[in-house]
Design a protein around this motif. Structure first.
Motif, PDB file in Angstrom:
ATOM      1  N   ILE A 155      57.818 -37.839 -46.391  1.00  0.00           N
ATOM      2  CA  ILE A 155      58.248 -36.437 -46.394  1.00  0.00           C
ATOM      3  C   ILE A 155      59.770 -36.365 -46.458  1.00  0.00           C
ATOM      4  CG2 ILE A 155      58.200 -34.262 -45.107  1.00  0.00           C
ATOM      5  CD1 ILE A 155      55.516 -35.039 -46.271  1.00  0.00           C
ATOM      6  N   PHE A 156      60.446 -37.274 -45.767  1.00  0.00           N
ATOM      7  CA  PHE A 156      61.906 -37.341 -45.831  1.00  0.00           C
ATOM      8  C   PHE A 156      62.361 -37.557 -47.264  1.00  0.00           C
ATOM      9  CE2 PHE A 156      65.615 -40.219 -45.925  1.00  0.00           C
ATOM     10  CZ  PHE A 156      66.572 -39.367 -45.414  1.00  0.00           C
ATOM     11  N   TRP A 157      61.757 -38.510 -47.964  1.00  0.00           N
ATOM     12  CA  TRP A 157      62.156 -38.796 -49.344  1.00  0.00           C
ATOM     13  C   TRP A 157      61.810 -37.646 -50.283  1.00  0.00           C
ATOM     14  CZ3 TRP A 157      65.847 -41.811 -50.280  1.00  0.00           C
ATOM     15  CH2 TRP A 157      66.075 -42.926 -49.488  1.00  0.00           C
ATOM     16  N   LEU A 158      60.707 -36.974 -50.030  1.00  0.00           N
ATOM     17  CA  LEU A 158      60.362 -35.813 -50.858  1.00  0.00           C
ATOM     18  C   LEU A 158      61.399 -34.705 -50.680  1.00  0.00           C
ATOM     19  CD1 LEU A 158      58.319 -34.401 -52.736  1.00  0.00           C
ATOM     20  CD2 LEU A 158      57.201 -33.555 -50.670  1.00  0.00           C
ATOM     21  N   TRP A 197      66.891 -22.205 -44.435  1.00  0.00           N
ATOM     22  CA  TRP A 197      65.806 -21.463 -43.801  1.00  0.00           C
ATOM     23  C   TRP A 197      65.436 -22.051 -42.443  1.00  0.00           C
ATOM     24  CZ3 TRP A 197      63.584 -17.139 -43.239  1.00  0.00           C
ATOM     25  CH2 TRP A 197      62.346 -17.065 -42.608  1.00  0.00           C
ATOM     26  N   GLN A 198      65.457 -23.358 -42.282  1.00  0.00           N
ATOM     27  CA  GLN A 198      65.036 -23.976 -41.026  1.00  0.00           C
ATOM     28  C   GLN A 198      65.906 -23.557 -39.840  1.00  0.00           C
ATOM     29  OE1 GLN A 198      64.767 -28.136 -41.897  1.00  0.00           O
ATOM     30  NE2 GLN A 198      62.926 -27.889 -43.137  1.00  0.00           N
ATOM     31  N   PHE A 210      72.428 -35.031 -47.918  1.00  0.00           N
ATOM     32  CA  PHE A 210      71.644 -36.225 -47.629  1.00  0.00           C
ATOM     33  C   PHE A 210      71.914 -36.697 -46.205  1.00  0.00           C
ATOM     34  CE2 PHE A 210      71.198 -40.814 -47.351  1.00  0.00           C
ATOM     35  CZ  PHE A 210      69.897 -40.991 -47.798  1.00  0.00           C
ATOM     36  N   GLY A 211      73.186 -36.751 -45.834  1.00  0.00           N
ATOM     37  CA  GLY A 211      73.538 -37.175 -44.480  1.00  0.00           C
ATOM     38  C   GLY A 211      73.007 -36.229 -43.416  1.00  0.00           C
ATOM     39  N   LEU A 212      73.084 -34.939 -43.687  1.00  0.00           N
ATOM     40  CA  LEU A 212      72.592 -33.961 -42.718  1.00  0.00           C
ATOM     41  C   LEU A 212      71.074 -34.015 -42.573  1.00  0.00           C
ATOM     42  CD1 LEU A 212      74.891 -30.929 -43.568  1.00  0.00           C
ATOM     43  CD2 LEU A 212      75.001 -32.412 -41.547  1.00  0.00           C
ATOM     44  N   LEU A 213      70.371 -34.196 -43.698  1.00  0.00           N
ATOM     45  CA  LEU A 213      68.910 -34.318 -43.619  1.00  0.00           C
ATOM     46  C   LEU A 213      68.514 -35.591 -42.885  1.00  0.00           C
ATOM     47  CD1 LEU A 213      67.799 -33.070 -47.144  1.00  0.00           C
ATOM     48  CD2 LEU A 213      67.373 -31.972 -44.952  1.00  0.00           C
ATOM     49  N   TYR A 214      69.255 -36.667 -43.121  1.00  0.00           N
ATOM     50  CA  TYR A 214      68.998 -37.918 -42.394  1.00  0.00           C
ATOM     51  C   TYR A 214      69.160 -37.689 -40.895  1.00  0.00           C
ATOM     52  CZ  TYR A 214      69.475 -42.721 -40.826  1.00  0.00           C
ATOM     53  OH  TYR A 214      69.316 -43.907 -40.162  1.00  0.00           O
ATOM     54  N   ARG A 215      70.245 -37.009 -40.519  1.00  0.00           N
ATOM     55  CA  ARG A 215      70.484 -36.743 -39.100  1.00  0.00           C
ATOM     56  C   ARG A 215      69.393 -35.841 -38.523  1.00  0.00           C
ATOM     57  NH1 ARG A 215      75.378 -33.712 -36.086  1.00  0.00           N
ATOM     58  NH2 ARG A 215      74.736 -34.343 -34.021  1.00  0.00           N
ATOM     59  N   GLN A 216      68.970 -34.844 -39.290  1.00  0.00           N
ATOM     60  CA  GLN A 216      67.922 -33.945 -38.813  1.00  0.00           C
ATOM     61  C   GLN A 216      66.629 -34.716 -38.540  1.00  0.00           C
ATOM     62  OE1 GLN A 216      66.817 -30.926 -41.617  1.00  0.00           O
ATOM     63  NE2 GLN A 216      65.259 -30.063 -40.289  1.00  0.00           N
ATOM     64  N   TYR A 217      66.233 -35.593 -39.455  1.00  0.00           N
ATOM     65  CA  TYR A 217      65.015 -36.363 -39.245  1.00  0.00           C
ATOM     66  C   TYR A 217      65.175 -37.337 -38.076  1.00  0.00           C
ATOM     67  CZ  TYR A 217      62.213 -34.677 -43.100  1.00  0.00           C
ATOM     68  OH  TYR A 217      61.433 -33.886 -43.899  1.00  0.00           O
ATOM     69  N   ARG A 218      66.373 -37.885 -37.900  1.00  0.00           N
ATOM     70  CA  ARG A 218      66.618 -38.788 -36.773  1.00  0.00           C
ATOM     71  C   ARG A 218      66.494 -38.023 -35.453  1.00  0.00           C
ATOM     72  NH1 ARG A 218      71.170 -39.755 -34.035  1.00  0.00           N
ATOM     73  NH2 ARG A 218      71.210 -41.669 -32.836  1.00  0.00           N
ATOM     74  N   LEU A 219      67.091 -36.834 -35.385  1.00  0.00           N
ATOM     75  CA  LEU A 219      67.003 -36.038 -34.162  1.00  0.00           C
ATOM     76  C   LEU A 219      65.572 -35.569 -33.901  1.00  0.00           C
ATOM     77  CD1 LEU A 219      70.275 -33.931 -34.460  1.00  0.00           C
ATOM     78  CD2 LEU A 219      69.799 -35.818 -32.878  1.00  0.00           C
TER      79      LEU A 219
END
Length: 124
Positions: free
Chosen positions: A58-61, A108-109, A18-27
């Motif tokens: 999309i972030f929440w999905l 994958w990303q 969750f934290g990493l995805l949050y950071r990815q979307y922030r970046l």
């Protein structure tokens, strides 16, 4: 006992994810702002408030699909009948298979990005 330990570790991994995805979307938002600044001359605001990511559906999905985990203490079975045979699946096994697929999606990303870096950039 050991199953609950693995489930606890899996839940902790989901929190880290969750934290990493949050950071990815922030970046990603910072990169979009920087590109708008460089290409169109918009003012660049490097501070990205949390509300920007939290308002993104999309972030929440992605959080919903990638961070699901079977909590410790939860167990059960799902039985299906196939061709006169009864097949029983444990929730732990189903959760493990689901988490493996979700983690592969997340990996994958960066893998695709590293592969694309090796592709020669030909501009005509």
């Amino acid at each position: 006992a050991i199953n609950d330990l693995f489930k606890t570790v899996n839940c902790l991994c989901s929190l880290v994810l969750f934290g990493l995805l949050y950071r990815q979307y922030r970046l990603r938002e910072m990169l979009e702002r920087l590109q708008k600044h460089l290409k169109r001359g918009h003012t660049y605001h490097p501070h990205v408030p949390a509300s920007t990511m939290l308002a993104n559906s999309i972030f929440w999905l992605e959080i919903l699909l990638c961070c699901l985990a079977l909590p410790p203490g939860v167990t059960g079975e799902l039985s299906l009948q196939t061709l006169d045979n009864i097949v029983v699946y444990r929730f732990e096994m189903l959760g493990c298979c689901y988490n493996i697929m979700a983690r592969l999606y997340v990996l994958w990303q960066p893998l695709a990005a590293s592969i694309m870096r090796d592709v020669p950039n030909k501009q005509n």
